[in-house]
Design a protein around this motif. Structure first.
Motif, PDB file in Angstrom:
ATOM      1  N   TRP A   1      50.640  45.295  49.350  1.00 62.62           N
ATOM      2  CA  TRP A   1      50.117  45.420  47.954  1.00 62.62           C
ATOM      3  C   TRP A   1      48.694  45.151  47.908  1.00 62.62           C
ATOM      4  O   TRP A   1      47.684  45.771  47.199  1.00 62.62           O
ATOM      5  CB  TRP A   1      50.863  44.699  46.906  1.00 62.62           C
ATOM      6  CG  TRP A   1      50.605  44.896  45.360  1.00 62.62           C
ATOM      7  CD1 TRP A   1      51.085  46.066  44.986  1.00 62.62           C
ATOM      8  CD2 TRP A   1      49.740  44.186  44.737  1.00 62.62           C
ATOM      9  NE1 TRP A   1      50.442  45.901  43.267  1.00 62.62           N
ATOM     10  CE2 TRP A   1      49.709  44.740  43.371  1.00 62.62           C
ATOM     11  CE3 TRP A   1      48.924  43.019  44.768  1.00 62.62           C
ATOM     12  CZ2 TRP A   1      48.798  44.395  42.457  1.00 62.62           C
ATOM     13  CZ3 TRP A   1      48.129  42.702  43.998  1.00 62.62           C
ATOM     14  CH2 TRP A   1      48.236  43.199  42.778  1.00 62.62           C
ATOM     15  N   ASP A   2      48.288  43.766  48.325  1.00 59.32           N
ATOM     16  CA  ASP A   2      46.764  43.336  48.477  1.00 59.32           C
ATOM     17  C   ASP A   2      45.994  44.225  49.081  1.00 59.32           C
ATOM     18  O   ASP A   2      44.865  44.713  48.518  1.00 59.32           O
ATOM     19  CB  ASP A   2      46.627  41.980  49.232  1.00 59.32           C
ATOM     20  CG  ASP A   2      47.180  40.799  48.241  1.00 59.32           C
ATOM     21  OD1 ASP A   2      47.464  40.883  47.310  1.00 59.32           O
ATOM     22  OD2 ASP A   2      47.462  39.852  49.070  1.00 59.32           O
TER      23      ASP A   2
ATOM     24  N   CYS B   1      46.148  47.570  49.089  1.00 56.39           N
ATOM     25  CA  CYS B   1      45.955  48.871  48.378  1.00 56.39           C
ATOM     26  C   CYS B   1      45.201  48.690  47.201  1.00 56.39           C
ATOM     27  O   CYS B   1      45.325  49.281  46.155  1.00 56.39           O
ATOM     28  CB  CYS B   1      47.283  49.206  48.073  1.00 56.39           C
ATOM     29  SG  CYS B   1      48.245  49.972  49.736  1.00 56.39           S
ATOM     30  N   CYS B   2      44.396  47.527  47.231  1.00 53.88           N
ATOM     31  CA  CYS B   2      43.452  47.388  45.962  1.00 53.88           C
ATOM     32  C   CYS B   2      42.461  48.888  45.986  1.00 53.88           C
ATOM     33  O   CYS B   2      41.701  49.117  45.026  1.00 53.88           O
ATOM     34  CB  CYS B   2      42.393  46.122  46.036  1.00 53.88           C
ATOM     35  SG  CYS B   2      41.575  45.889  47.669  1.00 53.88           S
TER      36      CYS B   2
ATOM     37  N   LEU C   1      52.806  50.080  43.054  1.00 54.32           N
ATOM     38  CA  LEU C   1      51.888  51.157  43.532  1.00 54.32           C
ATOM     39  C   LEU C   1      51.973  52.166  42.912  1.00 54.32           C
ATOM     40  O   LEU C   1      53.053  52.895  42.472  1.00 54.32           O
ATOM     41  CB  LEU C   1      51.891  50.978  45.090  1.00 54.32           C
ATOM     42  CG  LEU C   1      51.587  49.804  45.839  1.00 54.32           C
ATOM     43  CD1 LEU C   1      51.916  50.298  47.348  1.00 54.32           C
ATOM     44  CD2 LEU C   1      50.040  49.398  45.675  1.00 54.32           C
TER      45      LEU C   1
ATOM     46  N   GLN D   1      47.199  50.288  43.806  1.00 49.98           N
ATOM     47  CA  GLN D   1      47.560  49.483  42.951  1.00 49.98           C
ATOM     48  C   GLN D   1      47.815  50.057  41.439  1.00 49.98           C
ATOM     49  O   GLN D   1      46.852  50.792  41.105  1.00 49.98           O
ATOM     50  CB  GLN D   1      47.064  48.172  42.959  1.00 49.98           C
ATOM     51  CG  GLN D   1      46.739  47.253  44.093  1.00 49.98           C
ATOM     52  CD  GLN D   1      45.987  45.993  44.031  1.00 49.98           C
ATOM     53  OE1 GLN D   1      45.115  45.788  42.998  1.00 49.98           O
ATOM     54  NE2 GLN D   1      46.028  44.984  45.007  1.00 49.98           N
TER      55      GLN D   1
ATOM     56  N   ARG E   1      52.129  42.721  40.842  1.00 51.59           N
ATOM     57  CA  ARG E   1      53.575  43.136  41.600  1.00 51.59           C
ATOM     58  C   ARG E   1      54.624  43.442  40.660  1.00 51.59           C
ATOM     59  O   ARG E   1      55.393  42.323  40.459  1.00 51.59           O
ATOM     60  CB  ARG E   1      53.993  42.677  42.794  1.00 51.59           C
ATOM     61  CG  ARG E   1      53.261  43.427  44.099  1.00 51.59           C
ATOM     62  CD  ARG E   1      53.595  42.607  45.462  1.00 51.59           C
ATOM     63  NE  ARG E   1      54.952  42.534  45.507  1.00 51.59           N
ATOM     64  CZ  ARG E   1      55.479  41.582  46.143  1.00 51.59           C
ATOM     65  NH1 ARG E   1      54.957  40.610  46.681  1.00 51.59           N
ATOM     66  NH2 ARG E   1      56.759  41.814  46.489  1.00 51.59           N
TER      67      ARG E   1
END
Ligand SMILES: [Zn+2]
Length: 346
Positions: free
Chosen positions: A281-282, A284-285, A327, A341, A346
């Motif tokens: 997740w981080d 996918c900034c 996402l 994101q 999340r």
């Protein structure tokens, strides 16, 4: 209650061809695999004067030779009464056809596993090389790797020479009576279509297949035929179910050593997947595709064989975040899906 794992056979492994008793009437057979994961555990259960078997080993010559030696040696006076399969991966089903023919028995497995084995073996649409190539191209796999997969042929068929022509269906909750003991089938999802583990409450033993391994995390992957799916959610749900079994249950996994401590192992796996989800997740900034995220997710590069599983696993984590709404996913002008994101958390 202390939540840690204990290994009752920490200093003992079955020797080549040995049937090592792990509980009354339950024997451990360890066959080699020609893979980085170098062995599989099979379980032979006393069944009256006969025996029943859970899983079969790889469909290669060395595994066949070991079975031949056993059937003519220590098992020569006993019949295989029943073959049970946890799932249809080659190291589990590889010798099933040979054993079923030799002993004129049926193999017991779930419909999902039997049909998916047929689909992969016969390369039905969605399970063929073209569908796979389209799937991995959408996730950014490089052309060299794609060519490798297109040229290598049907790996499943190479490792599973034939499939049993018929089977006996097991569904979740079914009880198999073996030697007067009841083994309850527990369906599990995410690793394969309809995996079955088997729990004997009376003996406090779980034959876990690949769903619960002591040291390595089970592969959870997205494949071409269900490319938008969320197998990780299904896998985590399945683990919850196993965690509800009694803590003193002896777990017999398909790889690694028998252990006790289901709850501790499930907690560790939940943590492991949660950390991986946070990492992705981080990352996918900025919108990223699955293939470029493999080194981040695993911390290393892989050979083509391992990339095949690593990419499937990476997509599974990304799809899970997408299904949760953390996402979003969009195809670029190159047709590659990129995950970015969706909001601030999340
Ligand atoms: Zn498997």
């Amino acid at each position: 209650m202390p939540h840690r794992l204990s290994y009752p056979f920490a200093d003992r492994l079955p020797r080549d061809g040995e049937l090592l008793a792990v509980a009354p009437g339950i024997h451990w057979l360890r066959l080699p695999l020609p893979l980085a994961l170098d062995h599989i555990n099979l379980w032979l259960l006393d069944d009256g004067p006969d025996w029943s078997l859970v899983d079969t080993g790889y469909g290669d010559e060395p595994s066949r030779a070991r079975w031949q030696t056993l059937c003519e040696g220590s098992l020569a006076r006993r019949r295989l009464r029943r073959l049970v399969l946890t799932h249809s991966h080659p190291d589990h089903i590889g010798q099933a056809d040979w054993l079923c023919r030799r002993f004129e028995v049926s193999c017991h497995c779930s419909l999902g596993e039997y049909l998916s084995a047929l689909a992969v073996w016969h390369e039905l649409p969605g399970f063929d090389a073209v569908a796979y190539d389209r799937h991995v191209a959408r996730h950014g796999l490089d052309q060299t790797s794609r060519n490798h997969y297109l040229q290598r042929g049907n790996l499943y068929r190479q490792n599973v020479p034939a499939l049993p022509a018929h089977f006996s269906r097991i569904v979740d909750g079914d009880c198999l009576s073996i030697d007067g003991h009841s083994w309850q089938a527990l369906a599990g999802f995410g690793h394969s279509p309809e995996h079955m583990a088997f729990y004997c409450a009376e003996r406090r033993v779980l034959i876990a297949g690949d769903m619960l391994l002591p040291k390595i995390s089970t592969n959870v992957g997205v494949w071409a035929s269900d490319s938008d799916g969320d197998p990780l959610a299904r896998f985590l749900d399945s683990l919850e179910r196993m965690a509800a079994l009694p803590e003193d249950t002896l777990v017999l996994p398909s790889h690694g050593r028998p252990f006790r401590g289901i709850a501790a192992r499930v907690e560790a796996l939940q943590r492991h997947h949660d950390e991986r989800l946070a990492l992705l997740w981080d990352a996918c900034c900025e919108p990223r595709h699955a293939f470029e995220l493999i080194p981040l997710l695993f911390g290393r590069e892989f050979d083509p064989y391992q990339t095949y599983f690593a990419l499937a696993e990476c997509i599974a984590h990304l799809n899970h975040l997408w299904h949760c709404g953390a996402l979003q996913r969009e195809a670029g002008s190159d047709g590659v899906l990129r995950y970015g994101q969706n909001g601030s958390g999340r």
